[in-house]
Design a protein around this motif. Structure first.
Motif, PDB file in Angstrom:
ATOM      1  N   PHE B  81      25.179 -41.574 -17.814  1.00 52.63           N
ATOM      2  CA  PHE B  81      25.338 -41.191 -19.225  1.00 52.63           C
ATOM      3  C   PHE B  81      26.816 -40.996 -19.560  1.00 52.63           C
ATOM      4  O   PHE B  81      27.347 -41.570 -20.517  1.00 52.63           O
ATOM      5  CB  PHE B  81      24.563 -39.889 -19.484  1.00 52.63           C
ATOM      6  CG  PHE B  81      24.442 -39.526 -20.926  1.00 52.63           C
ATOM      7  CD1 PHE B  81      23.356 -39.947 -21.658  1.00 52.63           C
ATOM      8  CD2 PHE B  81      25.413 -38.775 -21.556  1.00 52.63           C
ATOM      9  CE1 PHE B  81      23.237 -39.623 -22.992  1.00 52.63           C
ATOM     10  CE2 PHE B  81      25.306 -38.445 -22.884  1.00 52.63           C
ATOM     11  CZ  PHE B  81      24.214 -38.873 -23.611  1.00 52.63           C
ATOM     12  N   GLY B  82      27.492 -40.193 -18.693  1.00 55.68           N
ATOM     13  CA  GLY B  82      28.923 -39.964 -18.903  1.00 55.68           C
ATOM     14  C   GLY B  82      29.713 -41.253 -18.825  1.00 55.68           C
ATOM     15  O   GLY B  82      30.600 -41.514 -19.646  1.00 55.68           O
ATOM     16  N   LYS B  83      29.374 -42.089 -17.838  1.00 58.34           N
ATOM     17  CA  LYS B  83      30.151 -43.318 -17.638  1.00 58.34           C
ATOM     18  C   LYS B  83      29.999 -44.267 -18.817  1.00 58.34           C
ATOM     19  O   LYS B  83      30.962 -44.929 -19.206  1.00 58.34           O
ATOM     20  CB  LYS B  83      29.701 -44.011 -16.360  1.00 58.34           C
ATOM     21  CG  LYS B  83      30.321 -43.411 -15.122  1.00 58.34           C
ATOM     22  CD  LYS B  83      29.889 -44.211 -13.922  1.00 58.34           C
ATOM     23  CE  LYS B  83      29.898 -43.375 -12.679  1.00 58.34           C
ATOM     24  NZ  LYS B  83      29.233 -44.051 -11.572  1.00 58.34           N
ATOM     25  N   ILE B  84      28.791 -44.351 -19.390  1.00 61.47           N
ATOM     26  CA  ILE B  84      28.609 -45.255 -20.536  1.00 61.47           C
ATOM     27  C   ILE B  84      29.532 -44.817 -21.669  1.00 61.47           C
ATOM     28  O   ILE B  84      30.249 -45.633 -22.259  1.00 61.47           O
ATOM     29  CB  ILE B  84      27.132 -45.265 -20.989  1.00 61.47           C
ATOM     30  CG1 ILE B  84      26.288 -45.968 -19.933  1.00 61.47           C
ATOM     31  CG2 ILE B  84      26.969 -45.961 -22.327  1.00 61.47           C
ATOM     32  CD1 ILE B  84      24.814 -45.921 -20.196  1.00 61.47           C
ATOM     33  N   LEU B  85      29.565 -43.509 -21.941  1.00 64.14           N
ATOM     34  CA  LEU B  85      30.448 -43.006 -23.002  1.00 64.14           C
ATOM     35  C   LEU B  85      31.903 -43.319 -22.680  1.00 64.14           C
ATOM     36  O   LEU B  85      32.670 -43.771 -23.537  1.00 64.14           O
ATOM     37  CB  LEU B  85      30.280 -41.502 -23.152  1.00 64.14           C
ATOM     38  CG  LEU B  85      29.108 -41.002 -23.980  1.00 64.14           C
ATOM     39  CD1 LEU B  85      29.152 -39.492 -24.055  1.00 64.14           C
ATOM     40  CD2 LEU B  85      29.190 -41.588 -25.373  1.00 64.14           C
ATOM     41  N   ILE B  86      32.293 -43.083 -21.420  1.00 62.18           N
ATOM     42  CA  ILE B  86      33.686 -43.267 -21.022  1.00 62.18           C
ATOM     43  C   ILE B  86      34.081 -44.738 -21.130  1.00 62.18           C
ATOM     44  O   ILE B  86      35.110 -45.084 -21.736  1.00 62.18           O
ATOM     45  CB  ILE B  86      33.890 -42.765 -19.580  1.00 62.18           C
ATOM     46  CG1 ILE B  86      33.808 -41.246 -19.533  1.00 62.18           C
ATOM     47  CG2 ILE B  86      35.217 -43.235 -19.027  1.00 62.18           C
ATOM     48  CD1 ILE B  86      33.612 -40.683 -18.163  1.00 62.18           C
ATOM     49  N   TYR B  87      33.244 -45.619 -20.558  1.00 63.13           N
ATOM     50  CA  TYR B  87      33.609 -47.040 -20.537  1.00 63.13           C
ATOM     51  C   TYR B  87      33.645 -47.607 -21.946  1.00 63.13           C
ATOM     52  O   TYR B  87      34.553 -48.378 -22.290  1.00 63.13           O
ATOM     53  CB  TYR B  87      32.622 -47.837 -19.675  1.00 63.13           C
ATOM     54  CG  TYR B  87      32.639 -47.475 -18.202  1.00 63.13           C
ATOM     55  CD1 TYR B  87      33.712 -46.772 -17.666  1.00 63.13           C
ATOM     56  CD2 TYR B  87      31.594 -47.818 -17.358  1.00 63.13           C
ATOM     57  CE1 TYR B  87      33.726 -46.423 -16.323  1.00 63.13           C
ATOM     58  CE2 TYR B  87      31.610 -47.478 -16.016  1.00 63.13           C
ATOM     59  CZ  TYR B  87      32.673 -46.775 -15.508  1.00 63.13           C
ATOM     60  OH  TYR B  87      32.695 -46.421 -14.190  1.00 63.13           O
ATOM     61  N   LEU B  88      32.667 -47.230 -22.779  1.00 64.87           N
ATOM     62  CA  LEU B  88      32.646 -47.797 -24.131  1.00 64.87           C
ATOM     63  C   LEU B  88      33.834 -47.304 -24.946  1.00 64.87           C
ATOM     64  O   LEU B  88      34.456 -48.075 -25.683  1.00 64.87           O
ATOM     65  CB  LEU B  88      31.334 -47.453 -24.837  1.00 64.87           C
ATOM     66  CG  LEU B  88      30.115 -48.216 -24.321  1.00 64.87           C
ATOM     67  CD1 LEU B  88      28.897 -47.869 -25.141  1.00 64.87           C
ATOM     68  CD2 LEU B  88      30.353 -49.721 -24.361  1.00 64.87           C
ATOM     69  N   SER B  89      34.199 -46.021 -24.792  1.00 70.92           N
ATOM     70  CA  SER B  89      35.332 -45.572 -25.602  1.00 70.92           C
ATOM     71  C   SER B  89      36.633 -46.147 -25.054  1.00 70.92           C
ATOM     72  O   SER B  89      37.558 -46.400 -25.826  1.00 70.92           O
ATOM     73  CB  SER B  89      35.371 -44.052 -25.720  1.00 70.92           C
ATOM     74  OG  SER B  89      35.229 -43.452 -24.477  1.00 70.92           O
ATOM     75  N   ALA B  90      36.709 -46.397 -23.738  1.00 64.98           N
ATOM     76  CA  ALA B  90      37.900 -47.075 -23.207  1.00 64.98           C
ATOM     77  C   ALA B  90      37.982 -48.493 -23.762  1.00 64.98           C
ATOM     78  O   ALA B  90      39.062 -48.974 -24.131  1.00 64.98           O
ATOM     79  CB  ALA B  90      37.850 -47.106 -21.682  1.00 64.98           C
ATOM     80  N   ALA B  91      36.821 -49.170 -23.853  1.00 68.07           N
ATOM     81  CA  ALA B  91      36.820 -50.531 -24.398  1.00 68.07           C
ATOM     82  C   ALA B  91      37.261 -50.511 -25.861  1.00 68.07           C
ATOM     83  O   ALA B  91      38.057 -51.360 -26.294  1.00 68.07           O
ATOM     84  CB  ALA B  91      35.424 -51.145 -24.263  1.00 68.07           C
ATOM     85  N   ALA B  92      36.784 -49.503 -26.628  1.00 69.76           N
ATOM     86  CA  ALA B  92      37.191 -49.400 -28.030  1.00 69.76           C
ATOM     87  C   ALA B  92      38.695 -49.194 -28.138  1.00 69.76           C
ATOM     88  O   ALA B  92      39.362 -49.750 -29.025  1.00 69.76           O
ATOM     89  CB  ALA B  92      36.445 -48.249 -28.707  1.00 69.76           C
ATOM     90  N   THR B  93      39.262 -48.409 -27.203  1.00 67.14           N
ATOM     91  CA  THR B  93      40.713 -48.206 -27.190  1.00 67.14           C
ATOM     92  C   THR B  93      41.435 -49.531 -27.009  1.00 67.14           C
ATOM     93  O   THR B  93      42.410 -49.827 -27.699  1.00 67.14           O
ATOM     94  CB  THR B  93      41.098 -47.269 -26.030  1.00 67.14           C
ATOM     95  OG1 THR B  93      40.360 -46.076 -26.158  1.00 67.14           O
ATOM     96  CG2 THR B  93      42.569 -46.983 -26.031  1.00 67.14           C
ATOM     97  N   LEU B  94      40.942 -50.343 -26.062  1.00 61.80           N
ATOM     98  CA  LEU B  94      41.616 -51.610 -25.775  1.00 61.80           C
ATOM     99  C   LEU B  94      41.519 -52.563 -26.958  1.00 61.80           C
ATOM    100  O   LEU B  94      42.419 -53.367 -27.184  1.00 61.80           O
ATOM    101  CB  LEU B  94      41.009 -52.258 -24.535  1.00 61.80           C
ATOM    102  CG  LEU B  94      41.360 -51.556 -23.240  1.00 61.80           C
ATOM    103  CD1 LEU B  94      40.680 -52.242 -22.071  1.00 61.80           C
ATOM    104  CD2 LEU B  94      42.854 -51.545 -23.038  1.00 61.80           C
ATOM    105  N   VAL B  95      40.419 -52.469 -27.728  1.00 58.92           N
ATOM    106  CA  VAL B  95      40.263 -53.367 -28.866  1.00 58.92           C
ATOM    107  C   VAL B  95      41.287 -53.037 -29.956  1.00 58.92           C
ATOM    108  O   VAL B  95      41.874 -53.931 -30.558  1.00 58.92           O
ATOM    109  CB  VAL B  95      38.821 -53.283 -29.421  1.00 58.92           C
ATOM    110  CG1 VAL B  95      38.706 -54.036 -30.723  1.00 58.92           C
ATOM    111  CG2 VAL B  95      37.845 -53.844 -28.408  1.00 58.92           C
ATOM    112  N   VAL B  96      41.516 -51.737 -30.203  1.00 52.82           N
ATOM    113  CA  VAL B  96      42.407 -51.389 -31.310  1.00 52.82           C
ATOM    114  C   VAL B  96      43.872 -51.302 -30.898  1.00 52.82           C
ATOM    115  O   VAL B  96      44.752 -51.284 -31.760  1.00 52.82           O
ATOM    116  CB  VAL B  96      41.998 -50.054 -31.973  1.00 52.82           C
ATOM    117  CG1 VAL B  96      40.648 -50.187 -32.637  1.00 52.82           C
ATOM    118  CG2 VAL B  96      42.012 -48.916 -30.991  1.00 52.82           C
ATOM    119  N   ALA B  97      44.145 -51.265 -29.579  1.00 49.44           N
ATOM    120  CA  ALA B  97      45.524 -51.017 -29.148  1.00 49.44           C
ATOM    121  C   ALA B  97      46.513 -52.146 -29.484  1.00 49.44           C
ATOM    122  O   ALA B  97      47.607 -51.860 -29.944  1.00 49.44           O
ATOM    123  CB  ALA B  97      45.556 -50.707 -27.659  1.00 49.44           C
ATOM    124  N   PRO B  98      46.186 -53.444 -29.279  1.00 50.52           N
ATOM    125  CA  PRO B  98      47.219 -54.472 -29.425  1.00 50.52           C
ATOM    126  C   PRO B  98      47.926 -54.469 -30.781  1.00 50.52           C
ATOM    127  O   PRO B  98      49.156 -54.533 -30.821  1.00 50.52           O
ATOM    128  CB  PRO B  98      46.454 -55.778 -29.211  1.00 50.52           C
ATOM    129  CG  PRO B  98      45.321 -55.395 -28.355  1.00 50.52           C
ATOM    130  CD  PRO B  98      44.932 -54.026 -28.800  1.00 50.52           C
TER     131      PRO B  98
END
Lengths: 205, 487
Positions: B81-98
């Motif tokens: 449960f924790g990992k899904i939240l962590i991985y998805l929000s990390a992915a969202a970070t990578l999408v908006v960062a560039p």
């Protein structure tokens, strides 16, 4: 008998070089004496049968920490004479700290003698298996039971390395790097000219 | 112990580390030109890892079958449960960062890799079953986070944020280690299970000190009062995508880790640590609410808001039962959605030249110039304030209900009163956006990805989110039950 002689040799050397570390006037000498103290402490560890800790002392403390410290002492321009100048002024404060430390030691030893603290009992995994040195025992544990954590610790070091490079490495525009292949490809005929300038004229290259 | 079984259980970690190593090689040869490709691959790796952990949550994995490497790692429903939240929000970070970094030319190939390793560390934190695993996960996450905070090193504020975070984080790690060594000394083992068994006869003074020091270190990582001082400075100075990463992944990992330590290692000692948690929760709610009132910068305001939210989450921990843990997880999901929406909005607030606008006064009259953006900001603020029709209310309701059911009426009452104070500054932003004279500073356009993430998260926190609440409740109940069955 040889054990006792070795112990007293190492112990006396450790204490003596520790004392000289504090007393010597030149900070570089202090660090060198500190290194000698580390070596002797490593000898003591070997006598107790903790070879792994002895090796750690030599590799980590002598090899890395003390040498790093030596660099710091030599690179930074610290005037140690000035640092010592306020000795008389700060003596009362220093004496107070010393008294507090002494009191703490007496209290601590007293509490230890009273046997008040009950520590947890190790679950048996900590005992060294018979017939192996403790280096081997630690290695076996690291590469079997703690394999995953050992590898994860390696990833931490990798992250630290990436971080150090990311934060410090940059392309500088004001310096010119060496291009070795370009250098090697250059031939004398490309680089030297034979010109015959007219009198009073400059040379056009 | 069966090695292949253990290796299968840590498949998401293996995926992430191998992906990180391969991407590092691509970065070494491709240079910064490859950063776009590396970002895409890193997002793919994170989504892949999410797919790998999801089955454990759906099937409700718990018990001895889920412990890998002699119980050092638990791959149960809670950790997934924790990992899904962590991985998805990390992915969202990578999408908006560039798009954020491209403006300064600061996008570098190492950014997605560091985010990947930070997510890996966070994943280890929520699945730790041993003090050593806890510390290794924490340090992996923290080291990557320090570098990420200072990533735009030509910017003084970013460098300051990185340095401040590093110095204070190292201090907190030291405090945590001290607590861990005391705990080890008085229990004789590093595994959570063993610690709980060894301390079952009651806490000695030394072990109590261990608990207190560990809580202090964990509170720092969660940015809970009284160890919150670094949060506003670091959140303001760090690049906005990184701030978003800290406020989502980092927070989930820290809260998950705290739940693991408190509800597994010190499960039978709840009476000893409950008063500390109650104090931390209330202090975080009050300080987060009061501190936010005078803020002029939206990122600082979000930092205080995150302190405030951690307080609400910890109200659930004070209950120390399955219901409380389930409420905490539910709140975490809503908090992550609100924070992602909030920071994506902040990223979309740009002036004509495309520079980020963080000054709250510049948002005046946004509703007339950019109605869509204003609506998003308004929804996030109302939801953070916990105004009923929005989903943010439901999270607060659940944690307070858990506290009341556990017989902690005063805690719930004070927390509820403080949440009214907190509503003031959220509503102030809504007032600035909707009722002030337009200053017309915000003119920059954003790309489709920002809009997509904003729309999805806003739909989630809107009243439509209640349609998912039954399903989410089932998942959080499973995850919370797994936490209590890990022993």
């Amino acid at each position: 008998m040889i054990h006792v002689i070795a112990f007293y040799l190492f112990a006396v050397m450790t204490v003596a070089s520790g004392a000289i570390t504090i007393l010597s006037r030149n900070p570089v000498h202090s660090v060198l004496w500190l290194i000698l103290a580390f070596f002797n402490a490593a000898g003591l560890m070997v006598l107790v049968g903790a070879e792994f800790i002895a090796m750690l002392l030599v590799i980590v403390y002598v090899g890395a920490v003390a040498v790093l410290f030596l660099f710091v002492v030599m690179m930074l321009d610290i005037d140690f004479a000035e640092l010592r100048a306020g000795f008389v002024r700060y003596f009362p404060f220093g004496a107070l700290v010393a008294i507090v430390l002494l009191a703490e030691m007496v209290l601590g030893i007293g509490a230890y003698k009273a046997g008040a603290i009950v520590l947890g009992t190790p679950d048996g995994t900590a005992a060294t298996p018979a017939g192996t040195s403790n280096i081997q025992a630690i290695g076996t544990l690291l590469y079997s039971r703690y394999l995953f954590l050992f590898e994860a610790a390696g990833v931490i070091l990798l992250v630290a390395m990436i971080g150090a490079i990311v934060l410090t490495h940059r392309q500088r525009s004001d310096t010119r790097g060496q291009n070795i292949s370009k250098q090697n490809q250059r031939r004398p005929q490309d680089a030297t000219f034979n010109v015959k300038p007219e009198i009073g004229q400059g040379v056009q290259i | 112990m069966d090695w292949s079984h253990s290796l299968r259980l840590i498949a998401p970690e293996e995926t992430l580390s191998i992906a990180g190593l391969i991407l590092l090689l691509i970065a070494a040869w491709g240079g910064d030109k490859a950063s776009r490709l590396i970002s895409i691959l890193a997002v793919a790796a994170l989504i892949g890892a999410t797919a790998l952990v999801a089955p454990a949550l759906c099937s409700g994995a718990m018990g001895p079958d889920t412990s890998a490497f002699f119980g050092q790692i638990h791959a149960d429903a809670f950790s997934s449960f924790g990992k899904i939240l962590i991985y998805l929000s990390a992915a969202a970070t990578l999408v908006v960062a560039p798009t954020f970094f491209d403006r300064f030319g600061a996008m570098r190939a190492e950014f997605p890799i560091l985010v990947l390793f930070a997510a890996l560390g966070s994943g280890l934190m929520v699945s730790a079953g041993d003090l050593v695993a806890l510390y290794i996960g924490l340090e992996m996450n923290s080291l990557a986070a320090y570098v990420l905070a200072a990533f735009v090193r030509t910017d003084g504020r970013s460098a300051e944020a990185g340095l401040k975070y590093f110095v204070l984080g190292a201090l907190a790690s030291g405090i945590l280690l001290f607590g861990m060594s005391l705990t080890y000394g008085f229990s004789g083992t590093t595994s959570f299970e063993g610690i709980n068994a060894a301390l079952s006869g009651g806490l000695s003074h030394g072990a109590l000190f261990g608990v207190v020091f560990m809580l202090a270190g964990l509170a720092f990582k969660m940015s809970a009062v009284p160890f919150h001082m670094w949060t506003p400075d670091v959140y303001e100075g760090a690049p906005t995508p990184v701030t978003k990463f800290f406020a989502t992944s980092g927070k989930v990992a820290a809260v998950g880790l705290t739940m693991r330590v408190m509800l597994e290692a010190f499960a039978d000692q709840a009476d000893a640590w409950r008063q500390i948690i109650v104090f931390i929760a209330l202090a975080s709610i009050v300080v987060g609410a009061l501190g936010a009132i005078g803020q002029k910068n939206i990122k600082r305001l979000m930092a205080y808001s995150s302190i405030n939210n951690v307080g609400f989450i910890l109200v659930g921990l004070a209950a120390a039962n399955v219901q409380g843990a389930s409420a905490m997880l539910f709140y975490l999901v809503i908090y992550v959605a609100m924070t992602v929406a909030g920071f994506v909005t902040v990223l979309m607030l740009k002036d004509e030249a495309g520079n980020p606008v963080e000054d709250i006064a510049s948002f005046a009259g946004l509703s007339r110039t950019r109605p869509g953006l204003a609506l998003g900001l308004g929804l996030v603020m109302f939801s953070l304030a916990g105004i009923p029709p929005l989903f943010g209310f439901w999270g607060k309701f659940l944690v307070f209900r858990a506290a009341v059911d556990a017989g902690m009426m005063p805690l719930a009452a004070i927390g509820f009163a403080a949440s009214v104070i907190g509503a003031f500054y959220y509503l102030k932003i809504v007032k600035v956006v909707y009722f002030d004279e337009p200053v017309d500073v915000i003119k920059g356009e954003s790309d489709i990805w920002h809009k997509a993430i904003l729309v999805v998260t806003c739909l989630f926190i809107s009243p439509l989110g209640y349609l998912l609440s039954g399903w989410l409740q089932g998942l959080t109940d499973t995850a919370a039950a797994a936490l209590f069955h890990a022993l």
